[in-house]
Design an enzyme around this catalytic site. Structure first.
Site, PDB file in Angstrom:
ATOM      1  N   GLU B  75       0.809  -1.249  -0.054  1.00  0.00           N
ATOM      2  CA  GLU B  75       0.136   0.089   0.109  1.00  0.00           C
ATOM      3  C   GLU B  75       0.848   1.378   0.011  1.00  0.00           C
ATOM      4  O   GLU B  75       0.497   2.449  -0.619  1.00  0.00           O
ATOM      5  CB  GLU B  75      -0.764  -0.022   1.093  1.00  0.00           C
ATOM      6  CG  GLU B  75      -2.106  -1.065   1.194  1.00  0.00           C
ATOM      7  CD  GLU B  75      -1.667  -2.273   1.465  1.00  0.00           C
ATOM      8  OE1 GLU B  75      -0.508  -2.546   1.845  1.00  0.00           O
ATOM      9  OE2 GLU B  75      -2.563  -3.211   1.313  1.00  0.00           O
ATOM     10  N   HIS B 142     -10.983  -5.461   9.461  1.00  0.00           N
ATOM     11  CA  HIS B 142     -11.523  -5.308   7.948  1.00  0.00           C
ATOM     12  C   HIS B 142     -12.952  -4.770   8.112  1.00  0.00           C
ATOM     13  O   HIS B 142     -14.007  -5.037   7.374  1.00  0.00           O
ATOM     14  CB  HIS B 142     -11.922  -6.743   7.467  1.00  0.00           C
ATOM     15  CG  HIS B 142     -10.692  -7.540   7.074  1.00  0.00           C
ATOM     16  ND1 HIS B 142      -9.755  -8.067   8.063  1.00  0.00           N
ATOM     17  CD2 HIS B 142     -10.330  -7.861   6.027  1.00  0.00           C
ATOM     18  CE1 HIS B 142      -8.750  -8.495   7.425  1.00  0.00           C
ATOM     19  NE2 HIS B 142      -8.990  -8.708   6.101  1.00  0.00           N
TER      20      HIS B 142
HETATM   21  C1  LIG Z   1      -1.965  -4.770   4.215  1.00  0.00           C
HETATM   22  C2  LIG Z   1      -2.772  -5.583   3.638  1.00  0.00           C
HETATM   23  N1  LIG Z   1      -3.157  -5.530   2.469  1.00  0.00           N
HETATM   24  C3  LIG Z   1      -3.828  -6.269   1.809  1.00  0.00           C
HETATM   25  C4  LIG Z   1      -4.640  -7.120   2.410  1.00  0.00           C
HETATM   26  C5  LIG Z   1      -5.544  -8.067   1.879  1.00  0.00           C
HETATM   27  N2  LIG Z   1      -5.099  -9.324   1.498  1.00  0.00           N
HETATM   28  C6  LIG Z   1      -5.526 -10.354   2.423  1.00  0.00           C
HETATM   29  S1  LIG Z   1      -4.639 -11.774   2.118  1.00  0.00           S
HETATM   30  C7  LIG Z   1      -3.900 -11.243   0.622  1.00  0.00           C
HETATM   31  C8  LIG Z   1      -3.204 -11.940  -0.240  1.00  0.00           C
HETATM   32  C9  LIG Z   1      -1.722 -12.516   0.535  1.00  0.00           C
HETATM   33  O1  LIG Z   1      -0.926 -13.166  -0.035  1.00  0.00           O
HETATM   34  P1  LIG Z   1      -0.083 -14.131   0.523  1.00  0.00           P
HETATM   35  O2  LIG Z   1       0.851 -13.321   1.468  1.00  0.00           O
HETATM   36  O3  LIG Z   1       0.642 -14.779  -0.413  1.00  0.00           O
HETATM   37  O4  LIG Z   1      -0.595 -15.057   1.513  1.00  0.00           O
HETATM   38  P2  LIG Z   1      -1.688 -16.390   1.237  1.00  0.00           P
HETATM   39  O5  LIG Z   1      -3.198 -15.577   1.275  1.00  0.00           O
HETATM   40  O6  LIG Z   1      -1.277 -17.030   0.018  1.00  0.00           O
HETATM   41  O7  LIG Z   1      -1.383 -17.332   2.360  1.00  0.00           O
HETATM   42  C10 LIG Z   1      -4.286  -9.729   0.498  1.00  0.00           C
HETATM   43  C11 LIG Z   1      -4.000  -8.873  -0.684  1.00  0.00           C
HETATM   44  C12 LIG Z   1      -4.365  -7.138   3.846  1.00  0.00           C
HETATM   45  N3  LIG Z   1      -5.014  -7.984   4.594  1.00  0.00           N
HETATM   46  N4  LIG Z   1      -3.516  -6.481   4.252  1.00  0.00           N
END
Ligand SMILES: Cc1ncc(C[n+]2csc(CCOP(=O)(O)OP(=O)(O)O)c2C)c(N)n1
Ligand SMILES: [Mg+2]
Lengths: 334, 340
Positions: B75, B142
């Protein structure tokens, strides 16, 4: 020549001092996570579980292989995809299911839900919903245990997309600079939500993100519980004896959507099927049978028992009361 | 619904389409992208995935990946990059997947973005879309309504539409504005609120509120999701208590339409300031202070405030309900005010 043959007759974990009991426990733990989450998905569909729910199905070997190598006085941090690590750590499934149901008997008393599991008794430090936001906390805990003269290690699970957060790089630098007993386990499941890693991370080998800090690092097959255990064990020894961090990239795959509301249009069914052939539970089960550690019937029986246990957890969660309204205010301050 | 009928009678006789709040945002974005090639979208999962809430579904295919940019999960970099592009002639629209995550971009926004014009006299025409609000059992990270954090920082314009009509008119105005505009869109309204929107182009001036229901006895000053609760409560007060409630939808939080607020309060003499954000330190405090300063001699009752309770957002659905304001709580507050 003869020597070689004899060697191959040994199971590949023969160098790891794993008892049969321990091997069975690892299998059991993975299966328990799988069945717990399959059930959670059903309960979500019925509206018993609300909000966001991220399943670990497919990635069980990462959590179990890691956590089985830990001691009781070690700590674990993880992201919102946290049911698997909690269960692997022995957080009871009744209280885990109750948390998903938002009940007062839940491990976070219904205040956190799926993304915010927590159990201090087990050194399970959550369950964090802001991607990457928990990584410096793990460094802080590792700093504290070292300061206090303890030889605990702190494990920090994170997704591959989480490595794109600035705070993660800040934390890596601090961990290496201060020689902290922290191990970062990056669960590279190929996707951050709908974004494939190739579109999200520059460079080929994710673990090389730790290179500029000269940190101990490497990749491991995250679909293989034994390989996980082996690599983590090495990192743990380094952390306990030399107070040095490690960054491990566990290559794995999630079968289900990012969360419950993801139709998964960013990947093909074939891709998912390919990975399912490497299923960590099935492959390890077959191996246990091949080495006469269990029989097919044993595993079937175990599965039945686990399913019954999970069903009981659902009943427990269902029958548990809602948190009383005054609880809203109870824990804002210590 | 009643609201759209009201708008039809009062504002226009054009051809209308009934669309959801989320469709209104999408349409507004789409039209502005068609109109101006310097407009581009940047954010996490907005392209291939179509957005976490599907606001930008179909955009990638139509506008291509040069203009619908799936970013890495970062972000701080999204906001910083949008700012850097805006100062040299682009009009970025950044999506922060949930407004809660804007915390990780806080320094960029409040230090860099907000002060550019003040320091350099250089405009920074960018929009940050912030899906906000509770009521979806999202738990503590959230569910936030973080508008007050930015309200406190000079340099931003802030809008928070409550209807499809306003959502579309404001997103278009936000994109054309030469300042950084924070656009708060309420997640629970996305598919729950439908309304009529003209097929022809229109904009809504930033800084102008809207009377969503006229009344004489009490004013409710509110915005976002609470507009709908206020309208329901106003109907209850009319039918069950014979009290006439005016609902002022601020639509813009910065600048505030103080003229509209003051004229409503001067007419009714009683006021409830309501928002979904928690009370302490919320925007309602500032509005209350302005009213007491400028309308003191018109007031027949102490200014009342309603908002979420002062705790983090709990996951537990019954506790979340207890925590949040709702129609019943608005009704109760209005009944108390009516007694004066
Ligand atoms: C700072 C922040 N940005 C965006 C999100 C929304 N979000 C939650 S999980 C995710 C993807 C994360 O992917 P990864 O780190 O590969 O973990 P995975 O879900 O594959 O276990 C996103 C964009 C969030 N929770 N926090
Ligand atoms: Mg991932």
């Amino acid at each position: 020549m003869k020597e070689e043959k004899k060697k191959t007759k040994q199971p590949r974990w023969s160098d790891l001092n794993l008892t049969n009991e321990k091997l069975i426990k690892m299998y059991h733990s993975m299966l328990l996570i799988r069945r717990f989450e399959e059930r959670a998905a059903q309960e979500y569909g019925k509206g018993k579980i609300g909000g966001f729910c991220h399943l670990y199905i497919g990635q069980e070997a990462v959590g179990v292989g890691t956590i089985e190598a830990l001691r009781e006085d070690d700590y674990i941090y993880t992201s919102y995809r946290d049911h698997g690590q909690a269960i692997a750590r022995g957080v009871p499934i009744n209280e885990s299911m109750a948390e998903l149901f938002g009940k007062v008997t839940g491990i976070s008393k219904g205040m956190g839900g799926s993304m915010h599991f927590y159990d201090i008794e087990k050194g399970f430090m959550g369950g964090w919903g802001i991607v990457g936001g928990h990584t410096p906390l793990a460094a802080g805990t590792a700093f504290a245990t070292k300061y206090q003269g303890r030889d605990s290690v702190t494990i920090c699970f994170l997704g591959e997309a989480a490595t794109n957060q600035g705070v993660f790089q800040e934390t890596l630098n601090m961990a290496e600079l201060w020689k902290l007993p922290v191990i970062f386990i990056c669960e590279n499941n190929g996707y951050g939500m709908g974004t494939a890693i190739s579109r999200a991370v520059a460079g080929d080998n994710l673990y090389e993100k730790a290179a500029s800090y000269m940190m101990n690092r490497g990749a491991v097959n995250g679909m293989d519980v034994i390989e996980m255990y082996r690599e983590i064990s090495k990192a743990i020894t380094i952390a306990r004896t030399e107070f040095k961090p490690t960054f491990l990239e566990a290559r794995t795959y999630r079968y289900r959507g990012h969360s419950m509301s993801d139709p998964g249009q960013y990947r093909t069914k074939e891709e998912i099927e390919e990975y399912k052939k490497l299923d960590p539970i099935e492959t390890f089960g077959r191996e246990l049978i091949e080495w006469n550690i269990v029989t097919e019937a044993d595993l079937e029986k175990m599965d039945e028992e686990i399913k019954a246990e999970v069903l009981k957890a659902v009943e427990f969660a269902d029958a548990s009361p809602q948190p009383p309204l005054e609880m809203l205010y109870e824990n804002v301050y210590a | 619904m009643q609201l759209s009928a009201f708008m039809r009678n009062n504002f226009f006789t054009e051809i209308m389409a009934t669309i959801t709040y989320i469709e209104a945002i999408s349409k507004g974005l789409w039209e502005e992208m068609e109109r101006d090639s310097s407009v581009f979208l940047i954010g996490e999962d907005i392209g291939v995935f179509g957005g976490a809430f599907k606001v930008t579904k179909g955009f990638l295919k139509h506008f291509g990946e040069e203009r619908v940019i799936d970013t890495v999960l970062a972000e701080t970099a999204i906001i910083g990059a949008a700012t850097g592009a805006a100062v040299v002639g682009m009009r970025p629209v950044a999506e922060i997947q949930f407004s809660d995550f804007v915390t990780t971009a806080f320094s960029q926004l409040v230090n860099n973005t907000a002060s550019i014009h003040y320091r350099w006299h250089l405009s920074c025409p960018m929009v940050v879309r912030l899906p906000s609000g509770a009521g979806i059992h999202g738990g503590p990270f959230h569910s936030r309504n973080p508008e007050a954090w930015f309200f406190h920082q000079p340099g931003f314009k802030i809008v928070a539409p409550s209807t499809p009509y306003d959502a579309k008119g404001l997103i278009k105005a936000a994109i054309r504005d030469n300042n950084p505009v924070l656009y708060f869109e309420h997640k629970r309204l996305y598919r729950h609120i439908k309304g009529e929107v003209p097929e022809t182009e229109y904009l809504i001036e930033i800084g102008k509120g809207d009377i969503k229901r006229e009344g004489n006895d009490i004013s409710v000053i509110t915005y976002g999701s609470m507009v709908h609760m206020a309208l329901e409560a106003a109907e209850v007060l009319r039918s069950e208590h014979g009290v006439s409630v005016e609902v002022v939808d601020l639509r813009s939080l910065m600048p505030l339409d103080t003229e509209l607020i003051f004229s409503s309060v001067r007419k009714t003499g009683k006021v409830l300031v309501a928002h979904e954000d928690n009370i302490t330190g919320g925007i309602g405090g500032e509005i209350s202070a302005l009213i007491s300063q400028h309308c003191f001699e018109y007031l027949d009752a102490p200014i009342q405030r309603l908002g979420s309770l002062d705790t983090p957002t709990p996951y537990s659905p019954p506790l979340e309900e207890f925590f949040l304001p709702n129609t019943k709580k608005v009704v109760a507050a209005l009944i108390e005010l009516a007694k004066y």
